[in-house]
Write a protein that holds these residues in place. Structure first.
Motif, mmCIF file in Angstrom:
data_model
loop_
_atom_site.group_PDB
_atom_site.id
_atom_site.type_symbol
_atom_site.label_atom_id
_atom_site.label_comp_id
_atom_site.label_asym_id
_atom_site.label_seq_id
_atom_site.Cartn_x
_atom_site.Cartn_y
_atom_site.Cartn_z
ATOM 1 N N SER A 115 0.822 -1.222 0.000
ATOM 2 C CA SER A 115 0.000 0.000 0.000
ATOM 3 C C SER A 115 0.848 1.261 0.000
ATOM 4 C CB SER A 115 -0.931 0.010 1.232
ATOM 5 O OG SER A 115 -0.146 0.052 2.401
ATOM 6 N N GLN A 116 2.154 1.081 0.111
ATOM 7 C CA GLN A 116 3.046 2.235 0.159
ATOM 8 C C GLN A 116 3.748 2.398 -1.177
ATOM 9 O OE1 GLN A 116 3.472 4.394 2.756
ATOM 10 N NE2 GLN A 116 1.822 3.296 3.832
ATOM 11 N N ALA A 117 3.729 3.595 -1.705
ATOM 12 C CA ALA A 117 4.510 3.916 -2.902
ATOM 13 C C ALA A 117 5.835 4.509 -2.444
ATOM 14 C CB ALA A 117 3.765 4.893 -3.782
ATOM 15 N N LEU A 118 6.942 3.963 -2.870
ATOM 16 C CA LEU A 118 8.276 4.396 -2.438
ATOM 17 C C LEU A 118 8.822 5.448 -3.398
ATOM 18 C CD1 LEU A 118 9.696 0.863 -1.651
ATOM 19 C CD2 LEU A 118 8.562 2.448 -0.081
ATOM 20 N N VAL A 119 9.580 6.340 -2.817
ATOM 21 C CA VAL A 119 10.217 7.390 -3.615
ATOM 22 C C VAL A 119 11.708 7.406 -3.274
ATOM 23 C CG1 VAL A 119 10.299 9.855 -4.135
ATOM 24 C CG2 VAL A 119 8.093 8.767 -3.647
ATOM 25 N N LEU A 120 12.533 7.490 -4.296
ATOM 26 C CA LEU A 120 13.983 7.631 -4.073
ATOM 27 C C LEU A 120 14.535 8.565 -5.145
ATOM 28 C CD1 LEU A 120 15.597 5.787 -6.384
ATOM 29 C CD2 LEU A 120 14.756 3.940 -4.979
ATOM 30 N N PRO A 121 15.643 9.247 -4.864
ATOM 31 C CA PRO A 121 16.179 10.219 -5.822
ATOM 32 C C PRO A 121 16.870 9.526 -6.992
ATOM 33 C CG PRO A 121 17.587 10.099 -3.876
ATOM 34 C CD PRO A 121 16.400 9.245 -3.574
ATOM 35 N N ASP A 122 16.766 10.212 -8.150
ATOM 36 C CA ASP A 122 17.454 9.707 -9.334
ATOM 37 C C ASP A 122 18.971 9.897 -9.134
ATOM 38 O OD1 ASP A 122 18.565 9.203 -11.788
ATOM 39 O OD2 ASP A 122 16.907 10.083 -12.898
ATOM 40 N N PRO A 123 19.808 8.844 -9.255
ATOM 41 C CA PRO A 123 21.264 8.995 -9.052
ATOM 42 C C PRO A 123 21.878 9.978 -10.015
ATOM 43 C CG PRO A 123 20.638 6.677 -9.063
ATOM 44 C CD PRO A 123 19.434 7.439 -9.504
ATOM 45 N N ALA A 124 21.239 10.206 -11.193
ATOM 46 C CA ALA A 124 21.839 11.091 -12.181
ATOM 47 C C ALA A 124 21.424 12.547 -11.971
ATOM 48 C CB ALA A 124 21.450 10.631 -13.582
ATOM 49 N N THR A 125 20.111 12.766 -11.766
ATOM 50 C CA THR A 125 19.611 14.143 -11.702
ATOM 51 C C THR A 125 19.108 14.544 -10.327
ATOM 52 O OG1 THR A 125 17.402 13.430 -12.353
ATOM 53 C CG2 THR A 125 18.955 13.947 -14.116
ATOM 54 N N GLY A 126 18.893 13.570 -9.471
ATOM 55 C CA GLY A 126 18.329 13.866 -8.158
ATOM 56 C C GLY A 126 16.826 13.971 -8.158
#
Length: 614
Positions: A115-126
């Motif tokens: 039920s959780q959507a995860l978010v993480l930064p793009d290693p290239a652009t952030g």
């Protein structure tokens, strides 16, 4: 990284969940192709190693779902450590950064909350990437798969379904790979065990063969030892029999020999003498209690010999062949050779000597006669040299007069130059130098003549045959020049030294040269040519010096050849016939050879061969 509410309830849709079908046919066809591709994955991954499957999973996910980041971590079935792989779209250089971000998101996750959507930064652009994670379940181990995309709708229900289907196929492939790995390991273990068993059987067979071989070898060795012992016993019996026979032979020799045995005590006086002494008419009992110097007659004549003998006796050393003079019962001179060996007790105490003596009077007399003969030969050789030099008197006088006349002329010239008002000192100095050279030349001639005339004992020592030839040639130079004889000398530079008496060898050379000159006196002048050659000959017994004197004279016939070296045989008028005979005896005493050969056309060649020193 952060989580946001998601409208869908789970990444795994329940069986009765109805997925909203796409409204356009193109999307439907695309999804059907993806489903068909998923069904083909087991065939693609079949037979791959477990380490290759995670990379293949990321390849399928990235291409099928158009992911910006894909990450997988699975346990290695071999137990060496986790298999961790990441893909960053378009940026392979940021692989380590993407692995770090995805690894933090995957830490401690075994049952992710759908039920959780995860978010993480793009290693290239952030920029934020929407991500989902799914547990990768394996027997006894747990892994995780993370998929992320910039799309805000990611993951759609169909994408979640595809993602789950791909992971399920990956779990099956990993299980199959693990089973294949275990099966291969089991097969390998079985093969190793079978090989070990076969090796053990072979080793056992080899050991049995080695034991059998050693038993056979040892049996053969024991048989050889037994045979050797039998031979040794037989040899010992034969040796004992031979010893008894040898002792008997020694007794027979001692009883029948002309030599006599003796024993002395610690004071060197005789304690026992065998009966063989009676052959000299001497009673053996008369020698008991005396020493050999008590009845020797040469003690005063040769004190040094007796001093050395006494010193050897006092040092208790063995001696052999000691010769002394005594007298028999009739008073005649007898020479005795005696040899002795010291005798000691077991504790080292000196008991005296035991030895044997023999009558060597005949041998000593023969040696004295031989020495007298050698002395006579030496005197005869000297007389021959004197006679030869007498024949060369005119030539020698000419050889001496030339430098003397030159000395007189140079001296008068010096006096003339010194009498002027301004003496020419350079000319005087040059004339005096010539006087010195001519004086040395005349002195050398006189020295060579005196050497040949000297009465000296024969001494064999290293001698340079080349120098001996060059010293003789000037003595016959005027003689051969007077008769118009051309002399050619060819002396090899590598002639070995010979062991001999220089004067005697020069006498031989002088005699051969004069004979060659004498043989050409009556031949036409065009034939008067003499050649002296000296060469080295390397034989099995060492180097030899070969000297040849070749003439073009009257030569000799076949009947004369055997008698050329006989005493008193000569073909020259007024000759004694002793020159060649004495020359051959001299060469024989030098262990050499002297022979003559007739030349094919005219004259003869005399050859002299002498062994070189090693």
């Amino acid at each position: 990284m952060e989580a946001t509410p998601e409208r869908s309830s789970s990444s795994l849709e329940p069986p009765n969940h109805v997925v909203t079908l796409p409204r356009d046919t193109a999307t439907l066809r695309s999804q059907l192709r993806d489903l068909i591709a998923i069904l083909a994955l087991p065939a693609v991954w079949s037979g791959r190693d477990a380490a290759d499957i995670p990379e293949a999973v990321l390849e399928v996910l990235s291409s099928m779902l158009r992911l910006d980041l894909a990450y997988i971590r699975a346990a290695d079935q071999a137990g060496s450590g986790p298999l961790e792989t990441v893909r960053v779209r378009g940026r392979p250089d940021l692989g380590s950064r993407g692995r770090e971000l995805a690894g933090l998101l995957a830490q401690g996750t075994t049952e992710p909350d759908a039920s959780q959507a995860l978010v993480l930064p793009d290693p290239a652009t952030g920029e934020p990437l929407r991500a989902t994670r799914i547990a990768l379940g394996l027997p006894g181990r747990t892994g995780v798969v993370i998929a992320a995309s910039r799309r805000s709708s990611f993951p759609t229900p169909f994408e979640r379904f595809l993602l789950q289907s791909i992971i399920t196929q990956a779990e099956v492939a990993l299980r199959n790979a693990a089973l294949m790995t275990a099966l291969h390991h089991a097969l390998d273990c079985e093969q190793v065990s079978r090989a070990d068993a076969e090796a053990a059987n072979r080793a056992k067979d080899l050991l049995n063969e080695e034991l059998e071989r050693r038993v056979v070898e040892r049996t053969s060795q024991l048989s050889l030892v037994n045979q050797e012992l039998k031979r040794e016993i037989a040899e010992r019996k034969r040796a004992e029999e031979a010893l008894r026979e040898s002792e008997q032979r020694f007794r027979d020799y001692a009883e029948t020999a002309s030599d006599w045995l003796w024993e002395t005590g610690p004071d060197h006086s005789f304690t026992w003498v065998s009966e063989e002494l009676t052959t000299l008419g001497i009673d053996p009992a008369s020698r008991i209690g005396t020493t050999r110097w008590d009845f020797a007659t040469d003690v005063e004549e040769e004190p040094e010999k007796w001093r050395q003998h006494a010193a050897m006796l006092e040092a208790h050393q063995p001696f052999r062949g000691f010769v002394y003079r005594t007298a028999d019962a009739a008073g005649s001179v007898v020479y005795v050779a005696t040899s002795g060996k010291p005798v000691f007790e077991a504790d080292g105490r000196f008991l005296g000597y035991r030895g044997v003596s023999s009558d060597v009077t005949a041998a000593v007399r023969a040696d004295q006669v031989e020495k007298a003969l050698h002395q006579a030969q030496s005197e005869l050789a000297r007389v021959t040299r004197v006679t030869t030099l007498g024949e060369l008197a005119a030539s020698i006088a000419h050889e001496v007069n030339q430098p003397l006349a030159a000395i007189g002329a140079d001296a008068n010239a010096c006096l003339h130059w010194l009498a002027t008002d301004r003496p020419d000192l350079d000319s005087v100095r040059e004339a005096l130098t010539a006087i010195v050279k001519d004086g040395e030349r005349a002195g050398a001639v006189i020295t060579r003549i005196r050497t040949l005339l000297a009465r000296t004992s024969v001494a064999h020592e290293p001698c340079d045959i080349t120098t001996a030839i060059r010293d003789v040639l000037p003595l016959i130079g005027p003689e051969i020049g007077r008769h118009g004889i051309f002399l050619e000398a060819s002396l090899a530079p590598d002639l070995p030294q010979v062991m001999g008496d220089r004067i005697q060898l020069q006498q031989v050379l002088l005699n051969l040269l004069l004979n060659a000159a004498e043989a050409m006196r009556e031949v036409p002048p065009v034939r008067r040519r003499m050649v002296v050659r000296a060469t080295a000959d390397h034989r099995d017994d060492g180097p030899w010096a070969i000297v040849a004197v070749e003439d073009a004279g009257v030569g000799f016939g076949e009947a004369e050849a055997p008698r050329l070296f006989e005493a008193f045989y000569t073909t020259k008028p007024g000759g004694l016939g002793m020159g060649l005979s004495i020359s051959r005896s001299i060469v024989d005493s030098h262990r050499g050879r002297l022979w003559a050969t007739a030349n094919p056309e005219h004259g003869a060649t005399f050859h002299l061969a002498l062994p070189g020193t090693r």
